[in-house]
Design an enzyme around this catalytic site. Structure first.
Site, PDB file in Angstrom:
ATOM      1  CB  VAL A  23      -0.946   0.014   1.217  1.00  0.00           C
ATOM      2  CG1 VAL A  23      -1.689   1.341   1.311  1.00  0.00           C
ATOM      3  CG2 VAL A  23      -1.929  -1.148   1.136  1.00  0.00           C
ATOM      4  CG  ASP A  41       9.323  -0.457   5.782  1.00  0.00           C
ATOM      5  OD1 ASP A  41       8.195  -0.567   5.278  1.00  0.00           O
ATOM      6  OD2 ASP A  41       9.822  -1.324   6.536  1.00  0.00           O
ATOM      7  CB  THR A  91      -4.297  -3.270  10.935  1.00  0.00           C
ATOM      8  OG1 THR A  91      -4.939  -3.170   9.657  1.00  0.00           O
ATOM      9  CG2 THR A  91      -3.866  -1.902  11.378  1.00  0.00           C
ATOM     10  CB  THR A 126      -7.984  -1.863   7.281  1.00  0.00           C
ATOM     11  OG1 THR A 126      -7.781  -1.555   5.900  1.00  0.00           O
ATOM     12  CG2 THR A 126      -9.435  -2.250   7.501  1.00  0.00           C
ATOM     13  CB  CYS A 266      -7.777  -6.764   2.755  1.00  0.00           C
ATOM     14  SG  CYS A 266      -6.520  -5.489   2.552  1.00  0.00           S
ATOM     15  NE  ARG A 337       1.585  -8.919   3.930  1.00  0.00           N
ATOM     16  CZ  ARG A 337       1.287  -7.627   3.931  1.00  0.00           C
ATOM     17  NH1 ARG A 337       1.333  -6.936   5.048  1.00  0.00           N
ATOM     18  NH2 ARG A 337       0.947  -7.025   2.804  1.00  0.00           N
TER      19      ARG A 337
END
Length: 436
Positions: A23, A41, A91, A126, A266, A337
Site C-alpha cells: 500500500v 520503513d 493491521t 484498516t 484484508c 501473508r
C-alpha cells in the site's frame, strides 16, 4: 496550517509515507511525481532494495522505483523533515482473531517522536471505528508533547489498493478521507487530489471513514462465504457450482461472486476488526462470523476432497505425492501473508502425504520464514498423483493442457480451485476433474 498545501505543492514542505509495503509504496511513488516525499520503513533490507531500484512488492515495478524521487530511509529522524505524514502499516490479527494493533501503535510512536508543530498525520491502515482517535492520537500526543487539534491535526483515509491488480490503482479509485475538523479535512482532500484522478470523497467523521473501509471487505467476505457454502452443498449433490453460477448470472441483479480461498491481509482479516469492536458494545456478530468460519474452513474442505478423490481413483494415499500450484493469497502478486493455501498443505500433511508447492510469484524467503515452507522449483513438479491448482496466476492460466498432463502419473486427478481449466476438455482426456 492552512498554507501547508501551498508549501507542499511548492516543495517547501515534504510528505512522508510510513510503511513501504503493498500500500505505502504506490502512494509514495505517486506523490513523488508531484511533491517531495520521504519513504520510511523499519525494514532496512527492504529500504536497500528500493535504493537499488528493486521492487519486492511488484506493485510499482523496478523501472518506476529506479526513476522515482522518493527519499528512502529507515532512519526515524528523517521524519522531522516532513509536515504531512501518511501511515500505511499493516493491521493483522492475533491467533485468537483479535486485532493486533502493535504495528500501528509503533508507527504512531515513531511519528510522534519526530512530529513537528503544524503537521498533519493521516492513517491509512484498516482499523475498527475509533482506533485513530482513541488509540493513535493519545500516542502521538504522548510521544510529541504536542496537542492534537492545536499543534497538529489528524485524519484518516482508508487504503483501497488491491495488490496485484493492474487495473484498479491509486489514481483511479475514489479516495475516502476525513479529518478531525473541517480545516484538516479540506487540506487532506486537496493533497490527495494531487494523485487521485477520479475524485476524493469527504466523509463527515473519522469514524465513518474507518467504518466504511472495514465493511467493504466484510461485505465481500460474506458474499464469498455464501458461494463457498453453495459449493459444499452442490458438491454433495454432484452438481457443478460454476455451471449453477453461470446460469444464475443471466439475471440482471445477480451478484458476481465465486467460491474460493479467502486469505490475505484484508478480506480475511478486516471482519474480525469489526466484530471485535461490536463485542465491546455487547453485540455478538451472527452473519459476519458465520461467513468467517465458512471461509476459514475451505482449506480443510479442499484437502478432504483430495483424499476422497485419490481413494475413489485407486490411489494409495499413504504413498501419494501431491503438487500444489500457487501459494500466495491471491493471483499475480508475491504476497503470502495469511494465505489459506497453507491450510491445504497442513491438512494433507496430517495424512503423511508428500506435498510439493510451486509458485512462480511468491516471495520464497517469506514462505520459509512465516510458514516453514520450502517452495519447489518447476522442474520438481512431476510424477504427481494429484494436482491442486490453488491460485490463478497468469503463469498458470496461460499453460496448455499438456503442461498439466505431463506432470501427472497414472490416473490423472486435477483439483482446480479457481476453475481456470476447461472442464469438458479435462473429462475428454479422462481426467478426474474437480473444482469448487
Amino acid at each position: 496550517m492552512i498554507d501547508i498545501y501551498e508549501k507542499i505543492t511548492s516543495k517547501k514542505e515534504t510528505i512522508s509515507v510510513v510503511g513501504l509495503g503493498y500500500v505505502g509504496m504506490p502512494i509514495a511513488v505517486a506523490f513523488a511525481k508531484k511533491v517531495n516525499v520521504i519513504g520510511f520503513d523499519l525494514n532496512i533490507d527492504k529500504i536497500q532494495l528500493y535504493k537499488k531500484g528493486i521492487d519486492p512488492t511488484k506493485e510499482v515495478g523496478n523501472s518506476e522505483i529506479k526513476k522515482t524521487n522518493v527519499e528512502f530511509t529507515s532512519n526515524p529522524l528523517d521524519l522531522k523533515k516532513a509536515k504531512f505524514h501518511i501511515v500505511a502499516v499493516p493491521t493483522p490479527i492475533n491467533t485468537d482473531h483479535t486485532p493486533d494493533l502493535s504495528p500501528i501503535k509503533l508507527a504512531s510512536e515513531i511519528v510522534g517522536q519526530n512530529l513537528v508543530r503544524g503537521s498533519i498525520v493521516v492513517f491509512e491502515s484498516t482499523v475498527y471505528p475509533g482506533v485513530t482517535e482513541e488509540v493513535c492520537i493519545p500516542i502521538l500526543e504522548k510521544e510529541s508533547g504536542l496537542k492534537c487539534g492545536l499543534d497538529f491535526k489528524v485524519g484518516y483515509s482508508p487504503e483501497r489498493i488491491n495488490p496485484g491488480d493492474k487495473e484498479h490503482k491509486l489514481e483511479n479509485i475514489v479516495k475516502v478521507i476525513s479529518g478531525i475538523d473541517e480545516e484538516s479535512s479540506n487540506i487532506i482532500k486537496r493533497i490527495y487530489e494531487l494523485v487521485v484522478d477520479v475524485g476524493v470523497y469527504k466523509a463527515p467523521t473519522i469514524k465513518v471513514a474507518e467504518a466504511a473501509k472495514v465493511i467493504e471487505n466484510s461485505q465481500r467476505d460474506i458474499n464469498i462465504a455464501f458461494m463457498n457454502e453453495l459449493s459444499i452443498i452442490f458438491g454433495k449433490m454432484g452438481i457443478d457450482t460454476k455451471e449453477v453460477l453461470k446460469a444464475a448470472s443471466t439475471k440482471w441483479n445477480f451478484l458476481n461472486f465465486n467460491p474460493g480461498l479467502v486469505g490475505g491481509h484484508c478480506i480475511g482479516v478486516d471482519p474480525y476488526y469489526l466484530t471485535y469492536k461490536a463485542e465491546q458494545f455487547g453485540y455478538h456478530s451472527q452473519v459476519i462470523l458465520a461467513g468467517r468460519r465458512i471461509n476459514d474452513e475451505m482449506g480443510k474442505v479442499i484437502a478432504e476432497n483430495a483424499i476422497k478423490l485419490m481413494i475413489k481413483n485407486g490411489k494409495d494415499v499413504s504413498k501419494a505425492k501431491i503438487g500444489i500450484f500457487g501459494f500466495t493469497f491471491k493471483e499475480n502478486c508475491p504476497d503470502t501473508r495469511n494465505t489459506k493455501v497453507i491450510d491445504i498443505v497442513n491438512e494433507l500433511k496430517e495424512y503423511m502425504i508428500d506435498v510439493l508447492v510451486f509458485d512462480p510469484e511468491a516471495d520464497q524467503s517469506e514462505a520459509k520464514n512465516i510458514y516453514g515452507i520450502e517452495l519447489c522449483n518447476e522442474n520438481q513438479m512431476f510424477d504427481l498423483d494429484l494436482i491442486i491448482v490453488a491460485v490463478n496466476h497468469e503463469f498458470f492460466v496461460n499453460k496448455s493442457n499438456e503442461y498439466w498432463f505431463e506432470k501427472l502419473k497414472g490416473k490423472n486427478i486435477i483439483m482446480d480451485v479457481k476453475g481456470i481449466l476447461n472442464k469438458e476438455t479435462m473429462e475428454q482426456n479422462k481426467v478426474a476433474y474437480w473444482r469448487l
